[in-house]
Design a protein around this motif. Sequence first.
Motif, short mmCIF file in Angstrom:
data_model
loop_
_atom_site.label_atom_id
_atom_site.label_comp_id
_atom_site.label_asym_id
_atom_site.label_seq_id
_atom_site.Cartn_x
_atom_site.Cartn_y
_atom_site.Cartn_z
N PHE A 194 -35.78 6.02 -1.44
CA PHE A 194 -35.53 6.03 0.00
C PHE A 194 -36.82 5.76 0.78
CE2 PHE A 194 -31.75 9.16 -0.54
CZ PHE A 194 -30.91 8.10 -0.85
N PHE A 195 -37.92 6.43 0.39
CA PHE A 195 -39.19 6.25 1.09
C PHE A 195 -39.69 4.82 0.96
CE2 PHE A 195 -43.82 6.08 1.11
CZ PHE A 195 -44.11 6.64 2.34
N ALA A 196 -39.69 4.29 -0.28
CA ALA A 196 -40.17 2.93 -0.50
C ALA A 196 -39.31 1.92 0.25
CB ALA A 196 -40.18 2.61 -1.99
N ASN A 197 -38.04 2.19 0.34
CA ASN A 197 -37.16 1.27 1.05
C ASN A 197 -37.44 1.30 2.55
OD1 ASN A 197 -34.78 -0.58 0.80
ND2 ASN A 197 -33.94 0.86 2.29
N ILE A 198 -37.69 2.49 3.11
CA ILE A 198 -38.01 2.61 4.53
C ILE A 198 -39.29 1.87 4.86
CG2 ILE A 198 -38.74 4.24 6.34
CD1 ILE A 198 -36.89 6.30 4.99
N THR A 199 -40.30 2.01 4.02
CA THR A 199 -41.64 1.52 4.34
C THR A 199 -41.93 0.12 3.81
OG1 THR A 199 -42.54 2.61 2.37
CG2 THR A 199 -42.54 3.86 4.44
N LYS A 200 -41.24 -0.29 2.74
CA LYS A 200 -41.59 -1.56 2.09
C LYS A 200 -40.42 -2.53 1.93
CE LYS A 200 -45.79 -0.03 1.23
NZ LYS A 200 -46.98 -0.56 1.92
N ILE A 201 -39.36 -2.08 1.27
CA ILE A 201 -38.30 -2.99 0.81
C ILE A 201 -37.33 -3.35 1.91
CG2 ILE A 201 -36.52 -3.38 -0.92
CD1 ILE A 201 -39.36 -3.05 -2.06
N LYS A 202 -36.84 -2.32 2.63
CA LYS A 202 -35.95 -2.48 3.79
C LYS A 202 -34.61 -3.14 3.42
CE LYS A 202 -39.98 -2.83 6.83
NZ LYS A 202 -40.00 -1.40 7.12
#
Length: 292
Positions: A267-275
């Motif tokens: 969830f964090f990586a998606n919010i900040t990087k992957i989207k």
Amino acid sequence: MNSIHASMNSEAVMREVTDIISSKLSDVGLMFRIFSRTKSEESLNKKLKSDSEYGINKKIQDIIGIRVVLYFNDDIDTVRHIISTEFKERENDVSIDKNKNDEFKATRFNIVYELNENLTKTLNRNDCKHLIDNTFELQIRTIFSEGWHEVEHDLRYKCKNDWLKLDNESRRLNGVYATLETSEWTMIKIFDEISYAHYLNKEWSAMLRQKFRLRFTNDTLPEEIKTIFDSDNLLGKSFFRLDRTELIIDMNKRGFFFPLSLQNLIFFANITKIKDERINILTPDIMVEAMT
């Protein structure tokens, strides 16, 4: 002659600094051990007697010593970055040895940090302000090098006469350190290769566990996230290619405070990087608001 009497103040400050550092490193899941000590009254007064400049042109900076021992040597700079967001480095008092290409030897990674205003007030007593600086010394090592350093310090550095005219034996002891350092980098390479193998087999939880090498509270992805990854190999590849160090530093910068599960990492990586919108739909609103 200058002298210092033992005080409980330094013990209290040491505990608080240790708690702050431990909390910050634990929040991002780093694998580490932390040790701390305050200099004894005997050790402090011995140091004062060794140099008449103390109390005049310089102060004791290491009445409090903190040592962070890491499982992986690629976390050394990460830990320095995280701690340096909490405490101010004394730039002129950093002792970090630069390795040469043609030699292996023990390296220092020692940094002197300033205490904040509240901790300084706790540490200082009126009768020793001129002797003790408002600082603590941090050492960063790895588990492999820690054991070697302890043996080398106690049985060679402190017993120099025992090693006179025994250059071959001294060189062989350095060779042990070279083997340990090489093993550390080899170990990380193995984990990277394991992570890649799991990526190829679409074993997403295993891929993430081996890639990030963190202390996860839950190290299995829920089926709904696995299904999304199974249907979109490019998305899985995007997460596999994330920069581990960059992500950990970003977690610290944004004040990540959620339980460090694989799901929350996604969830964090998606919010900040992957989207990715499919992952975003699954992400709790509180995390989106807090980490955006």
